[in-house]
Enzyme design. Structure first.
Site, PDB file in Angstrom:
ATOM      1  N   ASP A 150       0.850  -1.189   0.000  1.00  8.16           N
ATOM      2  CA  ASP A 150       0.000   0.000   0.000  1.00  8.16           C
ATOM      3  C   ASP A 150       0.892   1.247   0.000  1.00  8.16           C
ATOM      4  O   ASP A 150       1.700   1.429   0.928  1.00  8.16           O
ATOM      5  CB  ASP A 150      -0.894   0.034   1.250  1.00  8.16           C
ATOM      6  CG  ASP A 150      -2.124  -0.865   1.115  1.00  8.16           C
ATOM      7  OD1 ASP A 150      -2.413  -1.324  -0.012  1.00  8.16           O
ATOM      8  OD2 ASP A 150      -2.797  -1.095   2.143  1.00  8.16           O
ATOM      9  N   GLU A 183     -12.464   1.195  -4.585  1.00 10.52           N
ATOM     10  CA  GLU A 183     -11.209   0.623  -5.054  1.00 10.52           C
ATOM     11  C   GLU A 183     -11.386   0.211  -6.509  1.00 10.52           C
ATOM     12  O   GLU A 183     -12.340  -0.487  -6.848  1.00 10.52           O
ATOM     13  CB  GLU A 183     -10.849  -0.603  -4.205  1.00 10.52           C
ATOM     14  CG  GLU A 183      -9.603  -1.306  -4.712  1.00 10.52           C
ATOM     15  CD  GLU A 183      -9.033  -2.333  -3.732  1.00 10.52           C
ATOM     16  OE1 GLU A 183      -9.528  -2.429  -2.596  1.00 10.52           O
ATOM     17  OE2 GLU A 183      -8.085  -3.020  -4.129  1.00 10.52           O
ATOM     18  N   GLU A 235     -13.343 -13.233   4.546  1.00  6.45           N
ATOM     19  CA  GLU A 235     -13.432 -11.784   4.709  1.00  6.45           C
ATOM     20  C   GLU A 235     -14.025 -11.236   3.415  1.00  6.45           C
ATOM     21  O   GLU A 235     -13.375 -11.234   2.375  1.00  6.45           O
ATOM     22  CB  GLU A 235     -12.034 -11.218   4.997  1.00  6.45           C
ATOM     23  CG  GLU A 235     -12.012  -9.770   5.381  1.00  6.45           C
ATOM     24  CD  GLU A 235     -12.889  -9.438   6.577  1.00  6.45           C
ATOM     25  OE1 GLU A 235     -13.327 -10.341   7.328  1.00  6.45           O
ATOM     26  OE2 GLU A 235     -13.172  -8.241   6.761  1.00  6.45           O
ATOM     27  N   ASP A 249      -9.855  -5.237   8.517  1.00  2.00           N
ATOM     28  CA  ASP A 249      -9.095  -6.503   8.599  1.00  2.00           C
ATOM     29  C   ASP A 249      -8.660  -6.784  10.036  1.00  2.00           C
ATOM     30  O   ASP A 249      -8.635  -7.935  10.479  1.00  2.00           O
ATOM     31  CB  ASP A 249      -7.837  -6.437   7.712  1.00  2.00           C
ATOM     32  CG  ASP A 249      -8.191  -6.022   6.294  1.00  2.00           C
ATOM     33  OD1 ASP A 249      -9.323  -6.287   5.879  1.00  2.00           O
ATOM     34  OD2 ASP A 249      -7.331  -5.411   5.634  1.00  2.00           O
TER      35      ASP A 249
END
Ligand code: AMP
Ligand code: GLC
Length: 453
Positions: free
Chosen positions: A33, A87, A265, A439
């Site tokens: 990132d 995103e 997830e 997360d």
């Protein structure tokens, strides 16, 4: 209800028993990132330079992927205007080049797997095996020290090594994260909430590239992993999801046969075909983690449009709508645990009972507040530094509704054969950054449950 006392004992409980969690397998998405904290003047000048008219149309309608610089800047404005995360895959070389030259303020571990590996392995000391689609030197350097492993194939055998010892010279998968605080201004837009836009200059995670080590050695890898967390299905499209889904089905066969509890997830998945395909697989997972936007998007493909709208209609989110949606999802798929998180509170629906479900959620909420407050959690003792963040007062009415409608006491009640569990969270007023908090919540709660069982 003295939530602070419950927070404190939940933290001590998990800290004292974390050593009982043996090993967690994490698959599939890890990336780098590159975080840029946006500056209003800089952004305005950039928009004006490439042409305000060309850019502004994308602040109304988000493109499907980034194919030009005006689309990139317009998509950033789209997020700012709504205070919503988004995103997109960056396809064009010129946009990738532009982002690289724009630069970043910080490089951090990214992707659900990377973030969870550093948290579980590097901070909590729980051994993890991680899938890293591309192990460049930079990617490897972002892993914390500790019991974090990647499989390496040597003479057809799987060997586990720390990513720094993998000696890979593979590609950099960079996601450019444009973060803005609440109240951020550019032109006549003002961000109602802190959030970020992500442009993924990454051909591997976005297509769910799965390494040979995981294709050939999966059986071996799972032998020593009593828990699994799966993520990274979100960027697939109806054109490319079939092949990776075949591999995932094979992996789930192995995990189900070994009765390894597996958490999914569920990040925001724009493609409806892929979302339906994930829904079709959900019954093979033990557990799923999601937020309100993600739960609403699942209700939509289940044909529950009204319920989907209700989930997005109020802030804080209506807990009765959330409970209805979770029940519908559990009854359709038979997934055993649903962990819902939103700004201000979490709810869990489980087909098993016990206070440990609530205590694991409290531990996760403390970890989330620590992450928001400090930006990075470096040791389990950092988690307790969030004790002074107050429990969100605005959530009192939510707690009252749950007690009135479902007879909830101390955050726990029974409903249609399930346990419904609630915790109010601690909200950090000015978070350092927003990326990775979801997360932190999901992995801390899932791991926390197994520590406390
Ligand atoms: P996601 O939307 O999946 O990335 O997860 C974001 C979650 O992080 C939200 O649902 C909140 O529960 C939590 N969160 C966001 N901002 C804060 C904050 N400032 N303090 C504490 N928790 C936060
Ligand atoms: C998504 C993004 C990744 C980011 C992560 C945080 O996986 O692709 O860049 O680190 O979300 O949750």
């Amino acid at each position: 209800m003295d939530w602070n006392a419950l927070y404190s004992s939940a933290f001590e409980g998990v800290r004292g028993r974390i050593g009982r969690v043996d090993r967690v397998l994490l698959a599939y998405n890890t990336n780098i990132d590159a975080i840029k904290y946006l500056d209003g003047r800089d952004l305005r000048e950039r928009v004006e330079k490439v042409g305000k008219d060309k850019v502004l149309r994308y602040s109304d309608d988000l493109p499907g992927r980034i194919e030009s610089v005006p689309q990139l800047l317009g998509s950033i404005l789209w997020s700012i205007k709504r205070g919503k995360a988004a995103e997109l895959f960056v396809e064009s070389c010129s946009a990738r080049f532009y982002m690289k030259h724009w630069g970043w303020d910080e490089l951090r571990m990214g992707g659900q797997v990377g973030i969870m590996a550093n948290l579980l392995g590097g901070v909590y000391g729980v051994p993890v095996i991680a899938h890293v689609p591309q192990l460049s030197r930079l990617q490897a350097s972002l892993f914390k020290d500790g019991p974090i492993y990647v499989p390496k194939l040597e003479d057809g055998k799987v060997k586990l090594v720390h990513p720094k010892g993998f000696a890979g010279d593979e590609e950099n998968c960079i996601h450019y994260i444009y973060e803005f605080p609440r109240g951020f201004r550019v032109f006549n837009f003002e961000a109602p909430r802190e959030n970020r836009f992500i442009g993924s200059a990454d051909d591997y995670n976005t297509t769910l590239f799965i390494r040979d080590e995981f294709r050939e050695g999966f059986d071996e890898i799972t032998k020593s992993s009593p828990l699994t967390i799966i993520s990274g299905l979100q960027a697939l499209t109806k054109e490319n999801y079939r092949e990776p889904f075949e591999i995932i089905r094979g992996h789930l066969d192995v995990l189900n046969e070994r009765e390894i509890p597996t958490h999914l997830e569920f990040a925001f998945t724009p493609d409806e075909t892929v979302r339906k395909a994930i829904l079709g697989l959900l019954g093979r997972f033990w557990s799923v983690g999601l937020n309100e936007v993600e739960l609403a998007s699942i209700m939509k493909v289940m044909g529950e449009k009204k319920l989907a709208e209700k989930l997005l209609a109020s802030d804080p989110v209506d807990p009765v709508a959330v409970t209805d949606a979770m029940l519908k999802l559990a009854e359709k798929t038979w997934v055993r645990r649903i962990h819902f998180h939103t700004y201000g509170y979490y709810l869990a629906l489980t087909d098993y009972r016990g206070e440990f479900v609530r205590n694991a959620l409290l531990f996760a909420a403390l970890a989330a507040a620590a992450k928001a407050k400090l930006g990075e959690i470096n040791s389990i003792d950092d988690v307790v530094k969030a004790m002074d963040v107050p429990v969100n007062e605005k959530i009192k009415p939510i707690e009252e509704v749950l007690s009135k409608v479902y007879g909830m006491e101390d955050g726990i009640t029974e409903l249609n054969g399930y346990q419904l569990t609630f915790v109010p969270t601690k909200i950090v007023e000015k978070p350092r950054s927003t990326v990775g908090i979801g997360d932190t919540i999901s992995s801390s709660a899932f791991m926390g449950e197994f520590a406390l069982r």
